[in-house]
Design a protein around this motif. Structure first.
Motif, short mmCIF file in Angstrom:
data_model
loop_
_atom_site.label_atom_id
_atom_site.label_comp_id
_atom_site.label_asym_id
_atom_site.label_seq_id
_atom_site.Cartn_x
_atom_site.Cartn_y
_atom_site.Cartn_z
N ASN A 70 89.94 -68.94 46.21
CA ASN A 70 90.05 -67.98 45.10
C ASN A 70 89.49 -68.55 43.80
O ASN A 70 88.93 -67.81 42.99
CB ASN A 70 91.52 -67.58 44.90
CG ASN A 70 92.05 -66.75 46.05
OD1 ASN A 70 91.28 -66.18 46.82
ND2 ASN A 70 93.37 -66.70 46.18
N ARG A 73 84.73 -69.27 44.55
CA ARG A 73 84.18 -68.41 45.58
C ARG A 73 82.84 -68.95 46.09
O ARG A 73 81.96 -69.33 45.32
CB ARG A 73 83.95 -67.00 45.04
CG ARG A 73 85.23 -66.27 44.65
CD ARG A 73 86.10 -65.96 45.83
NE ARG A 73 87.22 -65.09 45.49
CZ ARG A 73 88.21 -64.80 46.31
NH1 ARG A 73 88.24 -65.33 47.51
NH2 ARG A 73 89.18 -63.99 45.94
N GLU A 78 81.68 -60.31 43.79
CA GLU A 78 82.59 -59.43 44.53
C GLU A 78 82.08 -58.01 44.34
O GLU A 78 82.17 -57.43 43.25
CB GLU A 78 84.02 -59.58 44.04
CG GLU A 78 85.01 -58.86 44.93
CD GLU A 78 86.46 -59.31 44.71
OE1 GLU A 78 87.34 -58.78 45.41
OE2 GLU A 78 86.70 -60.20 43.87
N PRO A 82 86.80 -56.76 41.26
CA PRO A 82 87.87 -57.71 41.59
C PRO A 82 88.96 -57.10 42.45
O PRO A 82 89.51 -56.05 42.13
CB PRO A 82 88.41 -58.11 40.21
CG PRO A 82 87.29 -57.86 39.27
CD PRO A 82 86.57 -56.66 39.82
N LYS A 83 89.22 -57.75 43.57
CA LYS A 83 90.31 -57.41 44.48
C LYS A 83 90.22 -55.99 45.06
O LYS A 83 91.22 -55.43 45.53
CB LYS A 83 91.66 -57.61 43.79
CG LYS A 83 91.89 -59.06 43.38
CD LYS A 83 93.27 -59.28 42.79
CE LYS A 83 93.48 -60.73 42.41
NZ LYS A 83 94.79 -61.00 41.81
N SER A 84 89.02 -55.40 45.03
CA SER A 84 88.83 -54.12 45.70
C SER A 84 88.84 -54.35 47.21
O SER A 84 88.16 -55.24 47.71
CB SER A 84 87.50 -53.49 45.27
OG SER A 84 87.30 -52.26 45.93
N ARG A 85 89.60 -53.56 47.95
CA ARG A 85 89.82 -53.82 49.37
C ARG A 85 89.48 -52.60 50.22
O ARG A 85 89.12 -51.55 49.71
CB ARG A 85 91.27 -54.24 49.61
CG ARG A 85 91.67 -55.47 48.83
CD ARG A 85 93.17 -55.76 48.95
NE ARG A 85 93.56 -56.91 48.14
CZ ARG A 85 94.81 -57.33 48.01
NH1 ARG A 85 95.79 -56.70 48.62
NH2 ARG A 85 95.08 -58.38 47.25
N PHE A 108 89.80 -61.14 53.92
CA PHE A 108 91.17 -60.64 53.74
C PHE A 108 91.26 -59.17 54.19
O PHE A 108 90.85 -58.84 55.29
CB PHE A 108 91.59 -60.83 52.28
CG PHE A 108 93.05 -60.61 52.00
CD1 PHE A 108 94.02 -61.04 52.88
CD2 PHE A 108 93.45 -59.98 50.84
CE1 PHE A 108 95.38 -60.84 52.63
CE2 PHE A 108 94.80 -59.77 50.56
CZ PHE A 108 95.75 -60.20 51.46
N LYS A 109 91.73 -58.28 53.36
CA LYS A 109 91.90 -56.88 53.75
C LYS A 109 90.72 -56.02 53.31
O LYS A 109 90.87 -54.96 52.70
CB LYS A 109 93.22 -56.34 53.18
CG LYS A 109 94.43 -57.05 53.77
CD LYS A 109 95.74 -56.44 53.32
CE LYS A 109 96.92 -57.15 53.98
NZ LYS A 109 98.23 -56.56 53.60
N GLN A 111 87.90 -57.18 51.42
CA GLN A 111 87.14 -57.56 50.23
C GLN A 111 85.70 -57.86 50.65
O GLN A 111 85.45 -58.30 51.77
CB GLN A 111 87.75 -58.79 49.57
CG GLN A 111 89.07 -58.53 48.87
CD GLN A 111 89.68 -59.82 48.35
OE1 GLN A 111 90.30 -60.57 49.09
NE2 GLN A 111 89.50 -60.10 47.07
N ASN A 135 92.69 -56.92 58.62
CA ASN A 135 92.91 -58.16 57.88
C ASN A 135 92.07 -59.26 58.52
O ASN A 135 92.40 -59.76 59.58
CB ASN A 135 94.40 -58.53 57.89
CG ASN A 135 94.72 -59.67 56.95
OD1 ASN A 135 93.83 -60.43 56.54
ND2 ASN A 135 95.98 -59.81 56.61
N SER A 139 91.98 -66.47 52.83
CA SER A 139 91.12 -67.60 52.43
C SER A 139 90.07 -67.94 53.49
O SER A 139 89.73 -69.09 53.72
CB SER A 139 91.97 -68.84 52.12
OG SER A 139 92.85 -68.58 51.05
#
Length: 250
Positions: A70, A73, A78, A82-85, A108-109, A111, A135, A139
């Motif tokens: 995190n 990177r 991204e 940020p943190k868009s899934r 992750f979910k 990203q 998922n 990391s």
């Protein structure tokens, strides 16, 4: 002391039975036997993709499962913020290509990260990526290289740009509207000329004609074609090899 014949026979019989009777397999014995048996584990690394990994995309090369951090990177952008899934591998590929990046990763979910070169491997190989699942893993990410080898070229024909495909074009309705004067332009010539005009999409057609555009222009408007010779003296009539410039939109 001398044993009576009856006692000697009984002793001999008990000893023989004890020697031939199978040993009871207790729970502790079973566990010990299982621990002593060799086990086979499935590893997930760059050189042995699982079926799951190759089922996400048919138009990109799977590079492997890699670690990410995190705070540092491996791939700098991204793509969806940020943190868009919740993004699929196809969505991630399309977004990174539109920004001029040929390497992309899903983490992750869902990203999505974009980059270039071999930076994706900076934190080393990881295991256990579920590349197409809800998922992928914490990391860690699944990395791919977008684009294809261009027909008639070594690789894409460019060190910086990703080949998008062979498409039809029309003289009276150009898919990419800006034409670089003259003929005989190589892929690299065309890339440079369009980049100098600030245009990230470019195409080589016929005997080295060069056309430029950007993300607002639909290079596929006339449909896909076959038989392009992207690095040859004659790409083909009314067909073009289309690229996205990897130096642009960063």
């Amino acid at each position: 002391m001398k044993l009576s014949p009856f006692i000697a026979f009984a002793t001999f019989t008990a000893t023989a039975v004890s020697a031939t009777k199978p040993r009871l397999r207790t729970t502790n014995n079973l566990e010990a036997e299982q621990e002593s048996k060799p086990t086979t584990t499935q590893t997930d690394h760059a050189s042995s993709p699982r079926t799951l990994q190759s089922s996400c995309l048919s138009s990109a090369t799977y590079l492997g499962c890699y670690a990410n951090k995190n705070s540092d990177r491996a791939l700098p952008l991204e793509a969806f913020g940020p943190k868009s899934r919740g993004h699929t591998a196809e969505e991630c590929q399309a977004e990174c290509l539109s920004r001029g990046y040929s390497v992309f990763a899903r983490e992750f979910k869902g990203q999505c990260f974009c980059g270039a070169g071999s930076d994706y491997a900076k934190h080393g190989v990881a295991m256990g990526c579920d590349c197409c699942g809800d998922n992928v893993g914490a990391s860690r990410f699944c990395a791919w290289e977008a684009g294809q080898s261009a027909p008639g070229c070594s690789g894409s024909g460019s060190d910086h740009s990703a080949y998008l495909g062979c498409y039809a074009n029309r003289n009276n309705d150009r898919a990419l509207p800006v034409q670089v004067p003259g003929r005989g332009h190589t892929v690299m010539d065309c890339e440079e000329a369009c980049e100098n005009m600030g245009l990230s999409r470019f195409a080589r057609e016929w005997k080295g004609q060069c056309f430029c555009g950007n993300e607002s222009h639909d290079y596929a408007k006339h449909g896909e074609e076959t038989g392009c010779d992207c690095c040859g003296d004659d790409v083909g009539g009314n067909k073009m090899c289309v690229y996205v410039n990897g130096n642009m939109n960063r």
